[in-house]
Design an enzyme around this catalytic site. Structure first.
Site, PDB file in Angstrom:
ATOM      1  CG  ASP A 205     108.890 -38.878  68.268  1.00  0.00           C
ATOM      2  OD1 ASP A 205     109.726 -39.154  69.075  1.00  0.00           O
ATOM      3  OD2 ASP A 205     107.757 -39.408  67.991  1.00  0.00           O
ATOM      4  CD  GLU A 248     113.524 -40.683  68.596  1.00  0.00           C
ATOM      5  OE1 GLU A 248     113.486 -41.410  69.673  1.00  0.00           O
ATOM      6  OE2 GLU A 248     112.669 -40.646  68.041  1.00  0.00           O
TER       7      GLU A 248
HETATM    8  C1  BGC Z   1     109.952 -41.204  71.789  1.00  0.00           C
HETATM    9  C2  BGC Z   1     109.336 -42.295  72.713  1.00  0.00           C
HETATM   10  C3  BGC Z   1     107.950 -42.500  72.089  1.00  0.00           C
HETATM   11  C4  BGC Z   1     108.036 -42.932  70.393  1.00  0.00           C
HETATM   12  C5  BGC Z   1     106.787 -42.978  69.779  1.00  0.00           C
HETATM   13  C6  BGC Z   1     110.051 -41.874  70.483  1.00  0.00           C
HETATM   14  O1  BGC Z   1     111.226 -42.021  69.778  1.00  0.00           O
HETATM   15  O2  BGC Z   1     111.108 -40.922  72.315  1.00  0.00           O
HETATM   16  O3  BGC Z   1     109.252 -41.755  73.920  1.00  0.00           O
HETATM   17  O4  BGC Z   1     107.232 -43.530  72.623  1.00  0.00           O
HETATM   18  O5  BGC Z   1     108.760 -42.136  69.832  1.00  0.00           O
HETATM   19  O6  BGC Z   1     106.285 -41.645  69.572  1.00  0.00           O
END
Ligand code: BGC
Length: 546
Positions: A205, A248
């Protein structure tokens, strides 16, 4: 280039994004859980997916749906126990389904013991420095705010220790300080712990934001890439080469591709910029947006793979489009201002496609035929609706619709006890949009998705073939060839709301015959002359060139 990767399973996968909370409730408390997900593994197997990506299931105050972790080492009791998790993994594997879990390492919850300990620890100590502190909020000036509808600074004042702490997301999610070697060590430990359960991959993430550097955007700094190389090497050394890292990194293609390194950082990375352009092209009835972004997408190491997607649990992000295109998207897809949030749109695929099966099918046909591993968002396989009147991004996280019974068959709890209400919008009411109804109908969206997944799995050209764009004079048509040594597939998509005619130059395949792949209808033979096709509004063909 890494030499340790033995199995490139992720390059051939169909990934299903699965929020436990929303899937199936086994104990009638109104919240989905691991035992519920175990009960629904047969459904996933029948759908044909080969991997699930579990959203965070760790203890958490759940102020950001579990992306605010308070303990990395166990399961939140509302979802079950570690034994349930173990059973889920075993059950999934028995069915040939791999398990990817979420690893949120950029930040923790402010309820994590590390944060509490940091506040008690002396200034300058390693414990204090688990997080990023400052006496002034002027540090790292100009760094963008991601949750701009909710936060107005990346710094929040802590009255107890009278300093600011840094956070890229909500103020209750302090960023960990990756300059502290102890923090990096903790991350390795967490990875080792879950890898030992047999987890096949981790979604990393918010990975571009790990390190802060003055005078930069505090995104994609070299130290982040160095850390990822270390992490990857550690995993390969300890666990072999099959554990996949999925970044991500919501960035432009070149910055995004940097997360593959030389094949020695992440194995996969979401293709964020492609996603909104699929929607843009559909509204403009023109292929250019898609062509341009594919053009901008660099070659990636052969062991790496893009993850492609249409929707996910967040808003449809418009961070990677120009200001003008963002307004175009808002005007076209979110006329209702309630659907706009941060820099995006909190609606599901079905609503964005006006409930049109044709458009949903067209978008999915692109998802399954463009380079990259497709990631499906739960519920989109039945064309589930949403509810943008719910808080934050909750409107796209409502209970899975299994049948027309109480709570859409998701739970036997009192409907008022559900973690979120089921969708009762007249157009997308769970009484009609649900798995049971679609199981019975031969030509339902669900059956169509099963079929498409099956075809995708049977055809290596669709999964891993090279892509060659064609440029027919009719620019409402997007056409490309996917080819691998064993087969050649022609994809033709009509982005227009009306029927279209297209002439394709396929002379290099002259003499070969074509066959439509979904219904196996024989199509015309290719000659030296332009190959003429007519397509209905939003129609598409996948043609195998025999
Ligand atoms: C996740 C979100 C989250 C954020 C903070 C992101 O990129 O996909 O759902 O709110 O990270 O952790």
């Amino acid at each position: 280039m890494s030499t340790h990767t033995t199995d490139l399973w992720y390059k051939d996968a169909v990934i299903y994004e699965l929020p436990l909370k929303s899937f199936y409730d086994s104990n009638d408390d109104g919240i989905g859980d691991f035992r519920g997900a175990i009960d629904k593994l047969d459904y996933l197997e029948e759908l044909g997916v080969t991997a699930v990506w579990l959203l965070p299931f760790f203890p958490s105050p759940l102020k950001d749906d579990g992306y605010d972790i308070a303990d990395y080492y166990t399961v939140n009791p509302i979802y079950g126990t570690l034994d349930d998790f173990r059973e889920f993994v075993a059950g999934a594997k028995r069915r040939g389904i791999r398990v990817i879990i979420e690893l949120v390492i950029n930040h923790t919850s402010d309820q994590h013991p590390w944060f509490k300990r940091a506040k008690e620890a002396p200034e300058g100590s390693s414990f204090r420095n688990f997080y990023v502190w400052s006496r002034s909020a002027d540090k790292y000036e100009g760094v963008r705010i991601i949750f701009k509808d909710f936060e107005d600074s990346n710094w929040t004042w802590d009255p107890e220790i009278e300093q600011y702490y840094w956070h890229r997301f909500y103020h209750h999610q302090p960023d960990l300080n990756f300059d502290n070697p102890e923090v990096r060590l903790e991350i390795f430990k967490i990875i080792d712990y879950w890898a030992d359960f047999g987890v096949d991959g981790f979604r990393l993430d918010a990975i571009p934001y790990l390190f802060e550097r003055e005078g930069t955007s505090c995104e994609n700094v070299p130290e982040t890439h160095a850390f990822l190389k270390e992490l990857r090497a550690h995993i390969e050394r300890k666990h072999g080469g099959e554990i996949m890292l999925l970044a991500e990194a919501n960035m432009w293609p070149k910055d995004s591709a940097a997360y593959f390194g030389e094949g020695d950082e992440c194995h996969m990375n979401f293709h964020f910029p492609l996603m909104p352009r699929l929607y843009m092209a559909l509204k403009r009835h023109h292929r250019q947006d898609i062509v341009d972004i594919l053009d901008e997408t660099p070659e990636i190491p052969s062991v790496c793979q893009w993850a492609t997607f249409l929707r996910n649990h967040d808003e449809l992000t418009l961070e990677m489009v120009t200001e003008m295109d963002r307004w175009f998207m808002w005007e076209e897809y979110a006329e209702n201002h309630q659907a706009r949030i941060n820099l995006g749109i909190r609606l599901r695929l079905a609503r964005l496609m006006d409930g049109s099966r044709r458009k949903m099918e067209l978008m999915n046909s692109l998802l399954f035929s463009m380079p990259g591993t497709p990631v499906l968002y739960y519920g989109d396989e039945i064309g589930m609706g949403d509810n943008c009147y719910l808080n934050d991004r909750d409107g796209v996280r409502t209970p899975m619709q299994w049948n027309a019974n109480l709570n859409a068959g998701f739970s036997n709890a009192n409907p008022q006890e559900l973690y979120l209400p089921v969708v009762i919008d007249p157009e997308f009411n769970y009484r009609t949009i649900n798995v049971e109804v679609q199981e019975k109908r031969h030509r339902s969206m669900l059956q169509w998705m099963r079929k498409m997944i099956g075809i995708y799995k049977d055809h290596p050209a669709l999964r891993s073939g090279d892509m060659q764009l064609l440029f027919p004079a009719n620019e409402r048509i997007l056409a490309y060839i996917r080819s691998c040594p064993s087969e050649t597939v022609l994809v033709v998509a009509n982005l227009s709301y009306k029927p279209e005619v297209v002439e394709l130059d396929l002379s290099e395949y002259a003499g070969r015959s074509t066959r439509e792949m979904i219904y196996e209808t024989p199509f015309p033979q290719i000659t030296d002359r332009p190959f003429l096709l007519t397509l209905g509004a939003y129609g598409f063909y996948w043609l195998q060139i025999d």
